[in-house]
Design an enzyme around this catalytic site. Structure first.
Site, PDB file in Angstrom:
ATOM      1  N   GLU A   1       7.242   5.138   8.078  1.00 33.63           N
ATOM      2  CA  GLU A   1       7.226   4.788   9.495  1.00 33.63           C
ATOM      3  C   GLU A   1       7.380   6.006  10.387  1.00 33.63           C
ATOM      4  O   GLU A   1       6.702   6.161  11.401  1.00 33.63           O
ATOM      5  CB  GLU A   1       8.379   3.831   9.812  1.00 33.63           C
TER       6      GLU A   1
ATOM      7  N   GLY B   1       0.814  -1.208   0.000  1.00 30.95           N
ATOM      8  CA  GLY B   1       0.000   0.000   0.000  1.00 30.95           C
ATOM      9  C   GLY B   1       0.848   1.258   0.000  1.00 30.95           C
ATOM     10  O   GLY B   1       0.370   2.348  -0.269  1.00 30.95           O
ATOM     11  N   GLN B   2       2.136   1.079   0.293  1.00 35.42           N
ATOM     12  CA  GLN B   2       3.014   2.251   0.401  1.00 35.42           C
ATOM     13  C   GLN B   2       3.354   2.835  -0.965  1.00 35.42           C
ATOM     14  O   GLN B   2       3.796   3.971  -1.047  1.00 35.42           O
ATOM     15  CB  GLN B   2       4.287   1.871   1.181  1.00 35.42           C
ATOM     16  N   GLY B   3       3.194   2.043  -2.022  1.00 37.45           N
ATOM     17  CA  GLY B   3       3.416   2.580  -3.363  1.00 37.45           C
ATOM     18  C   GLY B   3       4.783   2.266  -3.944  1.00 37.45           C
ATOM     19  O   GLY B   3       5.256   2.972  -4.834  1.00 37.45           O
TER      20      GLY B   3
ATOM     21  N   ALA C   1      16.929  10.686  -1.831  1.00 35.58           N
ATOM     22  CA  ALA C   1      15.783  10.243  -1.033  1.00 35.58           C
ATOM     23  C   ALA C   1      16.231   9.579   0.261  1.00 35.58           C
ATOM     24  O   ALA C   1      17.309   8.988   0.328  1.00 35.58           O
ATOM     25  CB  ALA C   1      14.927   9.279  -1.842  1.00 35.58           C
ATOM     26  N   LYS C   2      15.416   9.668   1.281  1.00 38.10           N
ATOM     27  CA  LYS C   2      15.663   8.955   2.543  1.00 38.10           C
ATOM     28  C   LYS C   2      14.495   7.985   2.793  1.00 38.10           C
ATOM     29  O   LYS C   2      14.449   6.915   2.210  1.00 38.10           O
ATOM     30  CB  LYS C   2      15.821   9.959   3.686  1.00 38.10           C
TER      31      LYS C   2
ATOM     32  N   ALA D   1      11.331  -1.478   7.826  1.00 41.41           N
ATOM     33  CA  ALA D   1      12.455  -0.769   8.423  1.00 41.41           C
ATOM     34  C   ALA D   1      12.863   0.465   7.615  1.00 41.41           C
ATOM     35  O   ALA D   1      14.037   0.826   7.565  1.00 41.41           O
ATOM     36  CB  ALA D   1      13.650  -1.717   8.619  1.00 41.41           C
ATOM     37  N   SER D   2      11.889   1.106   6.985  1.00 40.47           N
ATOM     38  CA  SER D   2      12.115   2.368   6.261  1.00 40.47           C
ATOM     39  C   SER D   2      13.192   2.241   5.192  1.00 40.47           C
ATOM     40  O   SER D   2      13.934   3.170   4.924  1.00 40.47           O
ATOM     41  CB  SER D   2      12.496   3.490   7.248  1.00 40.47           C
ATOM     42  N   ARG D   3      13.281   1.083   4.565  1.00 40.28           N
ATOM     43  CA  ARG D   3      14.390   0.813   3.658  1.00 40.28           C
ATOM     44  C   ARG D   3      14.010   0.721   2.200  1.00 40.28           C
ATOM     45  O   ARG D   3      14.875   0.734   1.319  1.00 40.28           O
ATOM     46  CB  ARG D   3      15.063  -0.508   4.064  1.00 40.28           C
TER      47      ARG D   3
END
Lengths: 298, 771, 163
Positions: free
Chosen positions: B730, B483-485, B725-726, B523-525
Site C-alpha cells: 500500500e 496478487g500480492q503473493g 519484516a514490516k 491494511a498492510s498487515r
C-alpha cells in the site's frame, strides 16, 4: 453467457444475396464485418438487430488491389492490421498504414475492418481523414448494381451513412494520383491507445519549381458530426511556400474555427479546438519534411 | 540470524498455474443448474421508492426469481456504521443503488427481465459536493435516522441532522498547544488540497456465486477481499451461525481495496435461498465503475515553522467524501490519522477528520487507505515551506523526520524508520544526471517526497501447518491471494522455520470451511500477521515433532532442532532422526498421518483516548519510502511525461526482494495513472465514464522506459516483525503523487493542490497561467 | 436459432451447438472449459480475453463463436507442450511478470504473436504490441523484461547457428 438479444446469423455468399437480405430485413438487419464496434453496441443493447448479415463468405471483399492508372481498391473486409502492414499500401499510400496503426490496439486492428470503421461512421474514425484528403470513393453495392460515392458525401451524421436500403459498402477506392501526394495523419488522445480526441490528415502536392504546396486537402475528425474537410483552411494553405511558415498557424487557426467540437466526457470543445490548431501545424510540418529538395536547400 | 529462504527471490508459488491458464478464479466455476442474476439499479441520486412492480418480470419465461429490498432480511450492513441495505428499501441514495435483483436461466433473460420491472420514484434533492454536504446549511440530509436504527457504539459517530450537515463520523488527534505553536511560528503555510475519485480498475470484475449445499450450508464463492470480514457479515445478515456459512475466495484478479465492500454476495445468496438453485452474479465493467470507488477528499493543512524549517505546529482538517453509504471509507476517517503522524516530529498538533455522506456512489478502501491522500497534502506543504524559507526540500524534511525511538505526536514510539536513508538514496540517483532545459514545448522539473504507511493493529490471524511423511509441509491460512503473493510469503516463512527447501511447501487458502480464521489481506498487515502466526504454527508443530523425536533420540525436546527433514540434538547433530521415521508409530497404518501445528497471532493495540486520539500503541508498525521524479510537461497539449523516476522503500526485512519490486513497480504505475490519467467523472451523481475506453489507466506506453526507472530496497528491519519484516504494497503509493506535484511546480511555476493532472486539466492550468 | 459449429482449439476439433449470439470467449470458457481466457471488460478494451486466431491476437469477447469457424484458435492452455512450458511462460515465471494473474494469459498470447512475426523486437516494439493489454498489478516492467528475455534467448540461438 452473453446478455445480447438473440439474433439470426446469416452468411450470404454473393453480393446480390447480401443486398437482397438487406432489402428484405431492412432496419432489423445489420451487416457484421469484424464486429468490434457492432458487438459493443449490441452488448450495451443500444443496437438489437434480429438478423446479422456476415460478409465473410462473399468473395473479393478481403483483397487490396492496385490497378495501374486507377489506383488502389481496398475491400471492405480488409482488416485494419492488413492495411497497417500491407506492402502495397506502405508503398503507394503510406499515410493509410500510419493511420491504421493508430486505431485501437493490435488485437482490435486484427478484427476491425476498413469497411466497419467507415460504416460505423464515428466522427472520430481514424481511417476517415486520410481517405478524405486522398479523395477516396466509397464503392457501394446495391440491388441495382454498384455506385461510387465520394467519401465526403458518405458520412451523413454520427453513426449514419448515405447507404440506402439494400446497399452495403463493398470497398474503398483510392485514386492513382495519391501516391505522388505528400500526406500526414496525426492524432491526439488521452493515452497511447485511445479513441481520437481530434485527428487530422493533410495531403498536398509539392511543386518543386515554386517550392510550394498545391492541391492542399485538410480533413478533421472528432470535431464535428462527421469527419470533414476544412475547406476554408485549405484555401489559406493553397500554393503556400514551404520556406515561409507563418501561414501554417493561420491555417491551423482557420481549421480550428471551422471545427464544431462538442464537450463530452473525453474532452471539452475548447481543448479539441486548440488541438486542431496544433495537429494541423504538425501535419503540415510532416508534409513539408517529406518534400524532396536538393541537398543544398534542405 | 542467518536466513536461508527469507530474503531470497524464490519463484512465486502461484506463477506456474497462472501462466498456463490453470489458475482458477471465482468466475471459473459453474454448478449444474446455475441461474444468472442481474441487478436493477437506481437511476436517481436521491429518491423515495413509491412502488416496485415485479409482476411482468416474473412472467417472463426463464425468470426464476425477482427480489426487492423487502425480500431481504431487514438488516443494514456496514463496517463502522450500519447504514446500507444490500437491496434498497424505501429510499435510494445514489445512482446505481441496487433496487431489485433477478435470477434467470440465462443472462440475456435476466437482462430482459430488468426492463420489465416498474419502479416509481419520487425524486428528492441531492447533494454531491462534500463541503456543501457537511455544511450546517445543507438542506439535504442523507441519513437522518442513523441514530435510530444503528447502535452508535464507535467513538465519534453521530447521526447527520438538519442544522448539522451530513457528517457521520468525526475523529481527533491532539497534542501540545496549537495556538502557542502558531504564535511561536516564524512562517505559516496554509493550503487546501483535494483528491479526486478513482476506480480500482482490477482487471477481474466483482462476482459472487451462491448455493445452499445439501447439508444446508450457505456456500458462497466470490471475489471478495477478506473472508474474515465477509463471512461475519453474511452470518449476521442471514442470522446463521458461522458453521453454516462457507465462503470461498479462490485466486482474486486484483482488489486494491475495491473488493472489500459490496454486498453482492448477500444478493446472490438470497436468490439462491429463494430459488434453491445455484446463482451467479457477475458485475459488468460498467457496474464496477458506477458503484466502486476511492473516496474523494478535501484536506486543509496549516503549518507553523521556524526559519530553519523546524515544524512546530500543524493543523489538519481531513474530510472524506464517503458517498451515499459509509462502507470502508468510515475506517479511513480514523486510520488516515496514523499516516498524518508517521513521518515528522510535530510538537503542537491537531488532526480533525470527518466522514461525510453525499449522493455520490459509496466509496471504499483504496490501496493506501487515506495515507497517499493525506501525504499528497503534507509533502507538498514541506516543499512550499522549503521554498519560502529558501531551504532545500530534502533539508526541511530531514530536519523534521522522526527517528527511531522518538515518540510520535499520537504517542507511539517509532520502532524503525528508513525514511532518511530512502530520501538520500533517491536524491543521489536523481541528482546523478543534470536536468535538461526546455526543449520545444516541453518544460522540465523535478520533485522529491517521502511517505509512510501504517500497519493496522488489533486483528487476528491463524495459520495451520501440517508435516507430512513424504517430507512435505502444508501451510493453511485464511488470507486472500489477491496478487500480492501472500502464498509465496507463507511458504517462505514455514520453509525458513523448518529449515527445508521452499519447494517442499504447499500452500492452501481461500475457504472458510477448511482454513483457519483470518481477517483480510488488507491494511498492510498480511506479511506481519501471517508471518507471526505461521512462525507460531511451526513452533507448535515442532514441539510435537520434538516430543516424538525426543523419545527416540533419548533427548529432551528442548534440546532438539530441525532442518533438512531431520530432527537432531542441538549440540551433537549426528544424533538425528529423519522426520519421516517419526510417523511409523503414530498412525494405525505405518507411515500415515500428519503432525499438526497451530498458530494464532493478534497484534496488540491500546485503544486511542477518545478525546485526544493518543495511544502508545495505535498502529502495528510503519513502512517508509521516498520518490524522486523528473517530469516533462508539454505546454501545448498538457501532456506530462515521466522522464526519470526513482523510489526507495523501507519495508523492513524483504521476504522476497523481487516480489517487493513487483509491488513497487505496480504501485508506482498505479499512482502515476491515478494522478495523470484517471478520474471518475460524474454529472448529477451519474458516472459518465464507466468503461475502459473512457476511464484510462496506464498501459505499457504510459509506463516509463526501463532505463528511466529505478527501484531501491532500503530496509530498516523492525525487530518486532516476523524476521524483521514490516509492509510494502500500500505504502508504495504515498510519495509518488506529491513528488510529481512538486516536479510540476518546478517545471511550470504552478503549485497544484487539486488532483488530477490529466492532460486537459494541465493544458487549462497553463492557459490560465499565461493570462 | 442454434447452429452446429466446429471450432479448432489448440489443434483439436470441437463440435458445439450454440446460439449465434454466443461469444467466442463464452464458448471457450463455458462450453469447452478453456477458462484460461479471462473476461475483464467485455468490450475489447482490457485484453484479458485475448486468444490467437490463425496466429493473430484478437479479443475473444468481441467475436462471435460463429465468426471463428474454420480458424485455428490458440488459448493459453495450448501453449505449453507435454514436456515444457512455452519459453514465454517460463520467462513470465522467472522474471516475476505475474501477480494476480488475470491479465497474464492475454499478455503471454499477445507477446507470442509478436515474437512469431518479430523474433527480436525492441523494447519499444514490445510496448507497442502490448499496449492494448491492461494490467493493474505489475506496472508492466517485469512483463516487458520477460518478453525481452525470450527475445534475447532467440538471439543467442541465432548466433549459435551463425557460429
Amino acid at each position: 453467457m452473453s446478455s445480447m438479444k438473440s439474433f439470426d446469423y446469416l452468411e450470404p455468399t454473393s453480393t446480390a444475396e447480401v443486398c437482397e437480405l438487406l432489402a428484405r430485413f431492412d432496419d432489423s438487419a445489420r451487416v457484421i464485418a469484424g464486429g468490434t464496434d457492432l458487438l459493443v453496441a449490441m452488448k450495451r443493447r443500444s443496437l438489437n438487430p434480429l438478423k446479422l448479415i456476415s460478409l465473410s463468405k462473399v468473395q473479393g471483399l478481403k483483397t487490396i488491389e492496385y490497378i495501374p492508372g486507377l489506383g488502389l481498391r481496398i475491400g471492405a473486409l480488409v482488416s485494419i492490421s492488413d492495411i497497417q502492414f500491407s506492402p502495397i499500401i506502405k508503398e503507394k499510400v503510406p499515410v493509410l498504414a500510419h493511420a491504421a496503426a493508430k486505431v485501437g490496439s493490435q488485437a482490435i486492428r486484427n478484427m476491425a475492418t476498413i469497411g466497419g470503421n467507415l460504416c460505423n461512421a464515428a466522427p472520430s474514425a481514424d481511417m476517415a481523414p486520410p481517405l478524405l484528403v486522398l479523395s477516396a470513393q466509397a464503392l457501394c453495392s446495391g440491388l441495382t448494381g454498384d455506385r461510387r460515392i465520394i467519401l465526403e458525401k458518405f458520412f451523413t451524421g454520427p453513426g449514419r451513412t448515405s447507404l440506402t436500403k439494400g446497399e452495403f459498402l463493398a470497398g474503398i477506392e483510392v485514386p492513382e494520383t495519391s501516391s505522388s501526394r505528400l500526406c500526414s495523419f496525426v492524432k491526439v488522445g488521452r493515452t497511447a491507445v485511445d479513441i481520437a480526441l481530434v485527428n487530422t490528415a493533410v495531403a498536398a502536392t509539392f511543386e518543386y519549381p515554386r517550392r510550394c504546396l498545391t492541391g492542399v486537402r485538410i480533413a478533421l475528425g472528432a470535431v464535428g458530426p462527421v469527419p470533414f474537410r476544412s475547406v476554408k483552411a485549405e484555401v489559406l494553405a493553397e500554393g503556400r511556400s514551404i520556406a515561409a511558415d507563418g501561414w501554417i498557424d493561420e491555417t491551423g487557426m482557420a481549421a480550428a474555427e471551422e471545427a464544431q467540437p462538442i464537450n463530452d466526457v473525453r474532452a471539452s470543445a475548447d481543448y479539441r479546438r486548440a488541438m486542431v490548431k496544433l495537429l494541423v501545424r504538425d501535419a503540415f510540418r510532416n508534409v513539408i519534411a517529406q518534400a524532396i529538395l536538393p541537398q543544398d536547400e534542405r | 540470524m542467518r536466513l536461508a529462504t527469507i530474503g531470497k527471490s524464490v519463484t512465486r508459488i502461484d506463477a506456474p498455474s497462472k501462466v498456463t491458464g490453470q489458475a482458477r478464479y471465482a468466475e471459473d466455476w459453474w454448478e449444474h443448474g446455475t441461474l444468472y442474476a442481474r441487478i436493477l439499479r437506481s437511476p436517481h441520486p436521491h429518491a423515495r421508492i413509491v412502488s416496485i412492480d415485479i409482476s411482468k418480470a416474473l412472467q417472463l419465461p426463464g425468470v426464476r426469481a425477482v427480489i426487492t429490498g423487502n425480500d431481504m432480511p431487514d438488516r443494514r450492513m456496514g463496517i463502522l456504521v450500519l447504514d446500507q441495505y444490500p437491496l434498497a428499501r424505501d429510499i435510494v441514495r445514489y445512482v446505481g443503488e441496487p433496487v431489485a435483483a433477478v435470477a434467470a436461466d440465462s443472462p440475456d433473460t435476466a437482462e430482459d427481465a430488468l426492463a420489465l420491472i416498474e419502479v416509481i420514484y419520487e425524486t428528492e434533492q441531492a447533494v454531491f459536493d462534500i463541503e456543501s454536504a457537511m455544511s450546517a446549511n445543507c438542506r439535504v440530509i442523507i441519513h437522518p435516522d442513523l441514530g435510530k436504527h444503528s447502535k452508535l457504539s464507535v467513538t465519534g459517530i453521530r447521526p447527520p441532522a438538519a442544522g448539522k450537515g451530513n457528517v457521520f463520523l468525526e475523529w481527533h488527534i491532539r497534542n501540545g498547544n496549537l495556538d502557542q505553536g502558531f504564535k511561536d511560528a516564524e512562517l505559516i503555510v496554509e493550503n487546501r488540497y483535494t483528491v479526486h475519485r478513482i476506480n480500482h480498475a482490477c482487471i477481474e470484475t466483482h462476482m459472487a456465486s451462491a448455493c445452499i449445499d445439501p447439508d444446508g450450508v450457505l456456500t458462497i464463492r466470490s471475489t471478495r477481499q477478506g473472508p474474515g470480514i465477509g463471512k461475519p457479515h453474511a452470518c449476521r445478515f442471514f442470522d446463521l451461525p458461522a458453521s453454516r456459512v462457507r465462503m470461498m475466495e479462490p485466486y482474486i484478479g486484483g482488489s486494491f481495496g475495491g473488493k472489500a465492500d459490496l454486498w453482492i454476495e448477500l444478493i446472490a445468496a438470497r436468490l439462491a435461498q429463494i430459488t434453491k438453485r445455484p446463482v451467479r452474479l457477475t458485475l459488468t465493467r460498467k457496474e464496477v465503475f458506477e458503484t466502486v470507488s476511492r473516496s474523494n477528499f478535501v484536506i486543509y493543512v496549516k503549518d507553523g515553522v521556524k526559519k530553519d524549517g523546524t515544524l512546530i505546529a500543524r493543523d489538519i482538517r481531513f474530510i472524506v467524501g464517503s458517498g451515499a453509504y459509509s462502507q470502508m471509507s468510515s475506517a479511513i476517517v480514523r486510520n488516515a490519522g496514523f499516516a498524518a503522524v508517521g513521518t515528522y516530529r510535530t510538537p503542537n498538533f491537531h488532526w480533525a477528520s470527518y466522514g461525510v455522506y453525499t449522493n455520490l456512489p459509496p466509496s471504499t478502501a483504496f490501496r493506501g487507505f487515506g495515507a497517499p491522500e493525506v501525504q499528497w497534502a503534507i509533502e507538498q506543504q514541506m516543499d512550499v515551506i522549503a521554498e519560502k524559507l529558501r531551504l532545500q526540500p530534502v533539508e526541511v524534511r530531514q530536519r523534521n523526520l522522526l527517528h527511531k525511538g522518538d515518540v510520535n505526536v499520537q504517542g507511539q514510539m517509532t520502532t524503525g524508520i528508513g525514511a532518511e536513508e530512502c530520501l538520500s538514496r533517491v536524491e543521489e540517483w536523481l541528482g546523478s544526471q543534470p536536468i535538461e532545459k526546455k526543449t520545444g514545448p516541453w518544460c522540465r522539473g523535478r520533485g522529491i517526497a517521502v511517505g509512510n504507511k501504517y500497519t493496522v493493529a488489533a486483528t487476528t490471524s491463524c495459520v495451520n501447518v501440517k508435516v507430512h511423511p513424504e517430507n512435505r509441509l502444508e501451510v493453511c491460512h485464511g488470507l486472500d491471494e489477491i496478487g500480492q503473493g501472500i502464498n509465496t510469503v507463507a511458504a517462505q516463512v514455514v520453509a525458513e522455520e523448518f529449515g527445508v527447501a521452499f519447494e517442499d511447501v504447499d500452500v492452501r487458502w481461500g475457504d472458510t470451511m477448511t482454513m483457519p480464521y483470518d481477517w483480510a489481506s488488507m491494511a498492510s498487515r498480511s506479511t506481519w500477521q501471517l508471518g507471526h502466526a505461521a512462525r507460531l504454527a511451526c513452533k507448535d508443530a515442532k514441539r510435537r515433532l520434538f516430543e516424538m523425536a525426543g523419545q527416540k533420540l533419548g533427548a529432551h525436546p528442548d534440546d532438539l532442532e530441525t532442518s533438512g527433514w531431520k530432527v537432531f540434538v542441538n549440540k551433537c547433530p549426528y544424533r538425528s532422526i529423519p522426520i519421516r521415521e517419526l510417523f511409523s508409530p503414530v498412525g494405525i497404518v505405518p507411515g500415515v498421518g500428519e503432525i499438526f501445528g497451530q498458530g494464532e497471532y493478534t497484534e496488540p493495540k491500546i485503544m486511542e483516548d477518545p478525546e485526544t486520539g493518543q495511544s502508545p500503541k495505535a498502529a502495528t508498525t510503519y513502512m517508509y519510502g521516498a520518490c524522486g521524479v523528473e517530469i516533462a510537461v508539454n505546454e501545448e497539449t498538457g501532456e506530462i511525461r515521466i522522464e526519470r523516476l526513482v523510489t526507495a522503500y523501507d519495508m523492513g526485512q524483504p521476504i522476497n526482494p523481487r516480489m517487493c519490486e513487483q509491488q513497487i513497480e505496480g504501485g508506482v504505475t498505479q499512482a502515476i495513472g491515478g494522478l495523470l490519467y484517471e478520474e471518475l467523472l460524474t454529472e448529477e451523481g451519474v458516472v459518465k465514464n464507466s468503461n475502459f475506453l473512457d476511464y484510462k489507466i496506464s498501459g505499457t506506453m504510459e509506463t516509463p522506459n526501463l532505463a528511466k526507472m529505478c527501484s531501491i530496497l532500503a530496509p530498516d528491519p523492525d525487530e518486532r516483525g516476523p524476521f524483521g519484516a514490516k509492509a510494502l504494497g500500500e505504502g508504495v503509493l504515498t510519495p509518488i503523487a506529491p513528488a510529481i506535484g512538486t516536479a510540476f511546480y518546478n517545471a511550470t511555476g504552478l503549485r497544484v493542490t487539486d488532483q488530477p493532472l490529466t492532460r486537459e486539466r494541465v493544458w487549462r492550468l497553463l492557459k490560465e497561467r499565461k493570462k | 436459432m442454434k447452429q452446429q459449429v466446429w471450432l479448432k482449439v489448440n489443434g483439436a476439433d470441437y463440435e458445439v451447438f450454440i446460439e449465434p449470439s454466443r461469444l467466442l470467449s463464452e464458448v471457450l470458457r463455458e462450453d469447452l472449459g478453456f477458462t484460461g481466457s479471462k473476461v475483464g471488460c467485455e468490450e475489447g478494451e482490457c485484453g484479458a480475453c485475448t486468444v490467437l486466431l490463425d496466429g493473430a491476437p484478437v479479443r475473444s469477447c468481441l467475436i462471435l463463436a460463429v465468426q471463428a469457424k474454420g480458424k485455428a484458435i490458440t488459448t493459453i492452455e495450448g501453449l505449453a507442450s507435454e514436456e515444457a512450458l512455452h519459453p514465454l511462460q517460463q520467462a513470465f515465471i522467472d522474471h516475476f511478470a505475474v501477480q494476480c494473474g488475470f491479465c497474464t494469459p492475454g499478455m503471454i498470447l499477445t507477446a507470442k504473436a509478436l515474437l512469431d512475426v518479430n523474433p527480436n523486437p525492441t523494447e519499444e516494439e514490445i510496448r507497442q504490441a502490448l499496449a492494448g493489454n491492461l494490467c493493474r498489478c505489475t506496472g508492466y516492467i517485469k512483463i516487458i523484461e520477460a518478453v525481452l528475455a525470450v527475445k534475447n534467448k532467440g538471439k543467442a540461438t541465432d548466433g549459435d547457428r551463425q557460429g
